[in-house]
Every structure is written in C-alpha cells, then in structure tokens.
Design a protein around this motif. Structure first.
Motif: not given
Lengths: 399, 57
Positions: A72, A74, A84, A86, A191, A193
């Motif tokens: 994912a 973010c 988010f 995915y 994840v 960012h």
C-alpha cells in the motif's frame, strides 16, 4: 584485457547502460561498458521503489535484490489527512547495489565487457565523426575506438553535451533531492508514504520506502525553481524533526531527478543517449528505472542492427527514437503536462485530492475508480489525469 | 561560482542545469571553469548539498 576497439562503447553501468549493453551484445555486437565508480549501483542515488510488472521483462525475480514488498501507499495531505492506495504486493523496494550488479552480470553473460573506475573525459572525432571515447583509467589518459557511443551517464548527461546536444535542464524540470537511509524506523514494512504540501516539499514530495526491519529510505525532491531560499535538506530536516525524531541516519545521499518530458535531440551520427541522460524519467513521479530499461532495450537492439548493417548514421539510429515514441513517448508528454499542474497546485487542492482517495472503499479501490471519483470532485483538475491513465493503460497492454 | 569541495557529493545535479558547459567533473571532484561560467546561479540554486557559493550577475 580490454581491446583497442569495440563496435559499441557505453558510458555508465547503471540500469540503462547494462541493459543497452546486454541487448547489443546478445545480437553479436562487441560492447564495452565503462563505469566511473568502483562498482555498478553505488552510490545509490535512488529511492529504490519500482513496480513488479515494470522490471519483470528485464530480470528474473530474485529475492536477493528485493529489500521489501509493498502492499500500500499512504498519501498525506498538507492538512494531515491520510489516504491509502492498495496495490497488493505489486510494489518493490530494491537493493540497487545488488540489482545493478545483477544487470551487469546479465550484460556480461550476453558477451559485453566491463571496465570499472574509468572516467570518460570526452569524445574522439575523426573526419568530423565520433570515432572513440577519451577516458582516465588508473591515472592515465586513454582512448578507445568505437563505431557507436551510448551515453548512459545519468542526470548530468555530459556525453550528450560533448556531442553538441542541448541537455541542460530548466530549473522547473529538475527536482533537487536528498535522501536519508535510516535505522530505527517504526513504520510498517509493507507501506510506503508520500507527503505533499508547499511547506513540506514545494513542487515535489517527501517519500518513505521501507527496506527491512527498522530501515527505510526517507527522501525529498523539490522543484529546482523553488529551491532558491531553502534547499531540500532544510525541508527534510524539518520534516524529520517533526515526524520521525527517533530515527538515526546511516546513509545520506544527494542528487537530481530530471522531470522534463524528454529531450529534443538524443541521437546523432554514431551516438545515442539512454535513461536519465536522455531525460527518460516519468516526470510526474520521478521514477526512472523502468523507463531507462525500456529505452535501453530499444537502443541496444538498434545498436546491434547498426553493427550488422555497418550503418551508424543518424538516419539509421533514429529507429530508436521511433520505437521509444511508440512505446512511451506519448505517456511521457501526458505525464509532463500533469506534472506541470501538480507542481503548481496549492495546498487546498492537495487536501481535496487526498479526501477523494479517502472516500473510495478499500475493496473497490482501483486506479480507475480513483480517477473516476476525482473527476466528479474536481473535473477541471482531473480531466487530464484521466486521459493520462487511459493512455498509459493502452500502452502497458502493448508492452 | 565556486564549489565547496568539502560539501560536494559529486552528484552531478549542477552539471544538469548549467547552460554554459562550465562545470568539470573529474574522478573525485567537481569544479567550475570560471572562464566559461556566466554567473547565472542555476547550479547554486539546485545544488542539494548547498556546496556552491558565489555571486549571481
């Protein structure tokens, strides 16, 4: 031992140089790849994020060059909201040092030769035509003869300048970047960012790509035209103090990312440029590894055909440009116009974009859905985004 | 323009914006050829390591 003459001399052993070398050598061309540093892949001036599908055509998957798998992304808006997106394992964070070396091995397996710690210093001309490369190696000035030079020398693109190409970037077509590889990072390992905002990263964004337990690449790119008073390091340090005061930096690297649509002229008699040198970078994201490899494969194939035919003229080599334009040329231009919009977006618009992302339920999330929703929310801003999405989909299918 | 060698990371960002081909990259250092430099300040503005100093015309 290196020979006095090769069909093709490639300057730079990054992904662009190695892939071009592999595809040229595979079809029988004699190829030398020259690298300024002691090994390929260092220093790592790269956030190291790629898509699985993007690199699949070029290298057999091996976990030794994969630092992390990303599920994912973010997005962080200037007002502190999060959304988010995915992708279920379709993103990878590379170990560029190992990845680049693997690409070198593949070039060598195809028949290419390598010369490390060889710093190209200029082009040799005979009768007005490029006939070789001058370089420094082990404290000596040397020259190697060739029929074709491929400049894969990255953002600085000196090879192009030597050949009289206009490679100088406008300040708003370059992101000035700093990246810290940190220890003590507590975020999730799958994840990545992205942080946006005029006070955070004007004209660009801050990224976090996790690498292994506790380790992540945290970097920033800001547009060159907005870097006069405050540089990228000052923005990144402010961000780190605020968001990640607990981490320790164990690697710091500076660099520039071209965010131009491409280069008007990157092919001439006896010379071609590939990768960052030819500004073959997605101007919207700053991602360039896959673009470089796609271009390098095309350039390598054309180089091999040129060797076979004994024709190194512009009129023969320009097939490379034709192939690139078909494959990615139109996407590049659309991405560029998107970048032009994004770079000048105010914080209110970023807030709105993240809000739109938030309102799409996870199970229904797809890029298509995002663009559909975005258009509802802000038709003017997003019409072009949608167009870009459709064009890139079509081209990916062709690929 | 002058490169502060101590701060320079040899990343080549300055070279990519120089309109005058005035930046020389050697094996271990970058320098500016003042005979060619037009003092536009673009290199100084984009240098991520803030390793370039000098007045802009």
């Amino acid at each position: 031992m290196i020979k006095d003459r090769y069909d093709v001399v490639i300057i730079g052993a990054g992904p662009a140089g190695s892939v071009a070398g592999r595809f040229a050598a595979e079809k029988g061309a004699s190829v030398l790849i020259m690298e300024r540093d002691r090994e390929a892949g260092i220093p790592v001036r790269c956030a190291e994020g790629v898509s699985v599908n993007g690199i699949k055509p070029f290298i057999e998957f091996d976990k030794k060059w994969v630092a992390a798998t990303i599920d994912a992304a973010c997005l962080h808006s200037p007002d502190g909201e999060k959304a988010f997106m995915y992708n279920n394992g379709k993103g990878l964070v590379l170990e560029r040092r190992i990845f680049d070396t693997e690409l070198c091995h593949l070039a060598v397996n195809a028949g290419a030769e390598l010369l490390m710690k060889a710093n190209a210093t200029g082009l040799e001309y005979t009768g007005g035509k490029i006939s070789g490369v001058h370089f420094r190696h082990q404290g000596e000035n040397k020259t190697i003869k060739c029929s074709l030079v491929i400049g894969a020398d990255g953002v600085e693109s000196r090879v192009g300048r030597w050949a009289g190409m206009k490679t100088a970037l406008n300040l708003d077509d370059l992101d000035t970047c700093v990246q810290y590889t940190v220890s003590g990072y507590k975020g999730e390992q799958n994840v990545c960012h992205f942080y946006f905002g005029l006070d955070v990263s004007p004209g660009g964004y801050i990224w976090i790509f996790p690498k292994s337990k506790g380790v992540a690449n945290i970097g920033i790119g800001i547009s060159g035209h907005l870097a006069e008073v405050k540089g990228p390091k000052e923005y990144l340090d402010e961000f780190m103090d605020k968001e990640y005061p607990e981490v320790q930096t164990n690697y710091i690297v500076y660099g520039g990312v071209p965010t131009a649509w491409g280069l008007e002229k990157y092919i001439d008699d006896n010379i071609m440029l590939v990768g960052d040198a030819a500004r073959q970078v997605n101007p919207m994201t700053g991602g360039g590894i896959v673009q470089a490899m796609i271009a390098a494969r095309l350039a390598g194939q054309v180089a091999a055909a040129a060797v076979e035919k004994g024709d190194f003229s512009y009129s023969f080599l320009k097939q490379y440009k034709k192939d690139w334009d078909v494959k990615l040329g139109s996407i590049q231009k659309t991405m560029y116009s998107m970048k032009e919009k994004f770079m000048r977006m105010d914080d209110g618009r970023f807030n709105k974009l993240v809000q739109i992302c938030q309102n799409i339920p996870r199970e229904e999330f797809s890029l298509k859905r995002l663009f559909m929703e975005s258009m509802k929310g802000d038709p003017k801003l997003m019409a072009e985004l949608a167009r870009a999405f459709v064009v890139s989909k079509i081209n990916l299918k062709k690929n | 323009m002058r490169i502060i060698t101590e701060l320079c990371d040899i990343c080549g960002t300055c070279v990519s914006v120089c309109p005058a081909d005035a930046i020389i990259v050697e094996e271990f250092q970058v320098s500016i050829d003042n005979a060619r430099c037009i003092e536009c300040g673009k290199c100084r503005q984009v240098c991520p390591a803030r390793a370039i100093e000098g007045d802009v015309k």
